[in-house]
Design a protein around this motif. Structure first.
Motif, short mmCIF file in Angstrom:
data_model
loop_
_atom_site.label_atom_id
_atom_site.label_comp_id
_atom_site.label_asym_id
_atom_site.label_seq_id
_atom_site.Cartn_x
_atom_site.Cartn_y
_atom_site.Cartn_z
N PRO A 55 0.82 -1.22 0.00
CA PRO A 55 0.00 0.00 0.00
C PRO A 55 0.85 1.27 0.00
CG PRO A 55 -0.84 -1.56 1.60
CD PRO A 55 0.42 -2.16 1.06
N GLU A 56 1.97 1.24 0.73
CA GLU A 56 2.85 2.41 0.83
C GLU A 56 3.40 2.82 -0.52
OE1 GLU A 56 2.45 0.29 3.12
OE2 GLU A 56 2.20 1.52 4.90
N GLN A 57 3.40 1.91 -1.49
CA GLN A 57 4.00 2.22 -2.78
C GLN A 57 3.05 2.91 -3.75
OE1 GLN A 57 5.59 -1.64 -3.75
NE2 GLN A 57 6.96 -1.53 -2.00
N VAL A 60 1.14 8.47 -1.39
CA VAL A 60 2.19 9.39 -0.95
C VAL A 60 1.54 10.40 0.01
CG1 VAL A 60 4.03 10.92 -1.71
CG2 VAL A 60 3.08 9.27 -3.30
N PRO A 61 2.19 10.68 1.14
CA PRO A 61 1.64 11.70 2.04
C PRO A 61 1.49 13.03 1.30
CG PRO A 61 3.44 10.53 3.11
CD PRO A 61 3.43 10.10 1.69
N ILE A 62 0.32 13.64 1.39
CA ILE A 62 0.05 14.86 0.65
C ILE A 62 1.00 15.98 1.08
CG2 ILE A 62 -1.68 16.67 0.28
CD1 ILE A 62 -3.76 14.30 0.58
N ALA B 51 7.22 5.46 10.86
CA ALA B 51 7.02 5.75 9.43
C ALA B 51 8.30 5.65 8.61
CB ALA B 51 6.37 7.13 9.24
N GLN B 52 9.28 4.93 9.14
CA GLN B 52 10.52 4.78 8.37
C GLN B 52 10.40 3.62 7.39
OE1 GLN B 52 13.93 4.79 10.90
NE2 GLN B 52 15.36 5.02 9.21
N LEU B 53 9.83 2.52 7.83
CA LEU B 53 9.65 1.36 6.97
C LEU B 53 8.16 1.07 6.81
CD1 LEU B 53 12.35 -1.07 8.45
CD2 LEU B 53 12.52 0.27 6.34
N ALA B 54 7.81 0.53 5.64
CA ALA B 54 6.44 0.08 5.43
C ALA B 54 6.25 -1.27 6.13
CB ALA B 54 6.16 -0.06 3.94
N LEU B 401 20.53 9.72 3.68
CA LEU B 401 21.08 10.68 2.72
C LEU B 401 20.16 11.88 2.55
CD1 LEU B 401 22.56 8.37 -0.07
CD2 LEU B 401 23.76 9.53 1.79
N ILE B 402 18.86 11.59 2.39
CA ILE B 402 17.90 12.67 2.11
C ILE B 402 17.23 13.14 3.39
CG2 ILE B 402 15.96 13.34 0.61
CD1 ILE B 402 17.94 12.11 -1.18
N GLY B 403 17.20 12.25 4.39
CA GLY B 403 16.58 12.62 5.65
C GLY B 403 15.07 12.78 5.55
N ASP B 404 14.39 11.72 5.10
CA ASP B 404 12.94 11.83 5.05
C ASP B 404 12.33 10.49 5.41
OD1 ASP B 404 10.48 12.92 4.77
OD2 ASP B 404 10.65 13.35 2.64
N ARG B 405 11.07 10.54 5.83
CA ARG B 405 10.35 9.32 6.16
C ARG B 405 9.21 9.16 5.18
NH1 ARG B 405 11.51 7.73 11.61
NH2 ARG B 405 13.73 8.14 11.74
N PRO B 406 9.26 8.13 4.35
CA PRO B 406 8.28 8.05 3.28
C PRO B 406 6.91 7.50 3.67
CG PRO B 406 9.86 6.26 3.10
CD PRO B 406 10.27 7.07 4.29
N SER B 407 6.83 6.69 4.73
CA SER B 407 5.60 5.90 4.94
C SER B 407 4.60 6.57 5.86
CB SER B 407 5.98 4.53 5.49
OG SER B 407 6.83 3.86 4.61
N ARG B 408 4.42 7.87 5.71
CA ARG B 408 3.60 8.58 6.68
C ARG B 408 2.12 8.56 6.31
NH1 ARG B 408 7.20 11.78 5.11
NH2 ARG B 408 5.83 13.48 4.57
#
Lengths: 411, 411
Positions: A55-57, A60-62, B51-54, B401-408
């Motif tokens: 689902p995470e793929q 994307v968080p708005i 929210a770091q890993l799915a 590297l980018i410093g972001d958390r994608p799975s929010r």
């Protein structure tokens, strides 16, 4: 500091999000409202349902997408009231006045008055529905693996898809891949012959939006893959035990997927001028509401009655409308004349699965491997986040090289 | 065909899964039972919560892991009864007889009779709990972004972690990273000073399993990152409004994370010989139950009373016990003598966050960047699936590297 006109956008799908992005850092204040904190890439939902993508793929968080837009605020809320006269919108958490309003709430499943459909079928319009369908499909296989009752097992292993459009066809192909690649290896005790994927279409052909030969090709291809394509099959009732067709045929199945019937997701509070419910909101060729030039409706929600056919309901159209509305609002602010929206059709693609697809680009019909590859390429490119783009690309590579579905979790 | 002895394993965590894998294609029939269809990599759960890993990246479908084991069946079920005399185990879907039984159900949170703790805190022992905590944390920020009530906002932005062991420390560090890297950019309207992460420890130091200087280093490091480390703070009550300490201090917070107190997840139906509830199952140094040499208990569930201290509750120990029990069962079948289990301690690592960790390898204390890097390397290697390994590696790379958390996503 000068106060800029405020644009409120309801819905952060393809159309709404594009409007916000096109207005980023422009001479307006933007508030984007959605009930979810993420944007869903709907064309790939079926791959979540069939355990191909996590689902995470596809979400994307708005707030991530809006970070560079200093003039834009996101509001996670549900709209409860719209007042076109006072130019005010109420949500479950606050009240906002607007100078311009863009309604972009998309579409939802329409159950066409089929008895039991709303209660017992699995629609596939939202991320939660996709996760729910995935959980259900995998649970059916788990249950089938332990039951000794042959009738029950056959019911658990029969998957019926109602609707022979893009979603139905894509799901059917993807389910066959899931079953062939992963589930047969996961459940050696199950007889592959017992697993049935049915694609039911009320009309006499698949893919009505494509020329007849492409629909025929799709049906032939799906049949060769093992899908039972049932044309002229109109579903009249659904129950926990299965479904019934208009010729009184009964099909025992635990899974009826609803991939037909879509209506604009008109906010329940929408004040219709005609005082009657409609399936979409009527708009002018400029996408403005007839009596309210500062209110726009775009995407699946909107319909231009003066056009012969309603809008096509595809993502590129919503995206183009987003760009158009953003520019139209700016023209209105600048006192310029507003031109009607024109959709530039770049062509259309659909994937069947197992290395086959169909398409129509510049009037040219395509079928086989090439549109399949195009489809994957176009969808990777349109995913609105480079990280997801990369992971989807790697997942597909893995999927087609190794032939496995990684995300088979029952959550 | 010769009928092999049947080994039933309850629980597909580190210990149970390893037992099954070590018995793959050996002269036994194996049935592995778990209520979930996936194995959870528990040490990375806190990264799902932040929210770091799915979720899909820390869980693998059990059937995938067992595909090459022709003698092994997976059963998704809940154990309802165990009969040591009849050598029979009942689940919610069937009844199985066994020749050998391996109990490996792990541990669950123990709320230490703190009023309100079970109802109002967020434990972090399962994948669903991690997703629930992620949803809750992100929702708190969404709510804080729209409220004008300063008291409410402060409550929403205060996160209290109870427990200064590995889970508590790792969560605290990871939360700081989440807030610094992602949430500050997502919520420019929030004052970073208002966000507070508290780490409450009833004792006078963090990380009791490590030497004092490493605990002190951890506390110093966390304080520098912005965590309020509160030693000697014993929580006596939790409510929806916050928590209360034994010195009557009240802390207003919407989020109390329960990272303390663990007990063996003894199946509710477990027939205790002593007729009294215990926190773990007592076993012999061979991990066999005292009166039942064909029944083993391993991992967090088990305790060897003759040892001075109870088993250490770390994954490597459960893995080694899995290997040991598999070999012991085969020795029993072959009529060989059974030797006691010996844990080979390869050392211990913990991560603080922001490029710092601590560790103890071969008695040598480590702190700083090196144990941080070791920790990441070891955890990537131990993830039981090369696909997840790759994605976790890429996610961390992206993250640092980018410093972001994608799975929010709030699902």
């Amino acid at each position: 500091m000068k106060k800029y006109p405020r644009v409120v956008i309801v819905g952060a799908g393809f159309g709404g999000l594009q409007t916000a992005r096109s207005l980023a850092n422009k001479e307006v204040e933007v508030v984007l409202i959605d009930r979810n904190n993420y944007n869903t890439f709907i064309p790939l939902l079926y791959q979540v349902a069939t355990a191909q993508l996590a689902p995470e793929q596809v979400a994307v968080p708005i707030r991530t997408l809006l970070r560079r837009a200093a003039n834009t605020k996101f509001l996670r809320a549900e709209v409860t009231q719209i007042d076109f006269v006072a130019q005010e919108i109420k949500t479950d958490i606050n009240t906002l006045s607007y100078d311009f309003l863009v309604l972009a709430t998309g579409s939802r499943s329409q159950f066409l008055n089929v008895s039991g459909a709303e209660k017992y079928t699995f629609p596939l319009k939202t991320l939660n529905q996709a996760i729910r369908l995935r959980n259900h499909l995998l649970s059916c296989f788990e249950q089938a693996a332990v039951t000794n009752n042959q009738i029950e097992r056959s019911q658990l292993l029969t998957i019926a898809i109602v609707g022979g459009g893009a979603t139905g066809v894509e799901l059917a192909g993807s389910l066959i891949e899931l079953i062939t690649n992963s589930l047969r290896r996961d459940y050696p005790q199950l007889n592959p012959q017992e697993v049935r994927v049915l694609l039911l279409q009320s009309g006499d052909r698949l893919f009505r939006e494509f020329p007849q030969p492409l629909g025929d090709y799709t049906a032939k291809k799906l049949r060769r893959l093992g899908v039972k394509v049932m044309l002229g099959s109109k579903v009249v009732a659904v129950s926990p035990e299965g479904l019934e067709l208009d010729d009184a045929t009964k099909i025992a199945t635990s899974t009826v997927i609803w991939a037909v019937g879509v209506e604009g997701a008109i906010p329940r509070c929408f004040p219709f001028p005609e005082k009657k419910q409609q399936r979409q909101i009527n708009v002018l060729p400029t996408l403005q509401l007839i009596d309210h030039p500062q209110v726009f409706a775009i995407g699946d929600l909107a319909r231009i009655p003066s056009h012969q056919k309603s809008l096509s309901g595809v993502a590129p159209e919503a995206l183009q409308q987003g760009v158009y509305v953003a520019s139209t609002i700016r023209r209105q602010i600048q006192g310029k004349r507003v031109k009607p929206f024109k959709y530039f059709n770049k062509g259309r693609l659909a994937i069947i699965g197992c290395y086959s697809g169909i398409g129509q680009i510049a009037g040219l019909p395509l079928k086989g491997f090439l549109p399949w590859l195009f489809w994957l390429a176009v969808h990777v490119v349109y995913v609105p986040d480079w990280r997801n783009r990369l992971i989807i690309f790697l997942t597909w590579l893995h999927n087609y090289l190794i032939g496995d579905r990684p995300s088979r979790l029952i959550l």
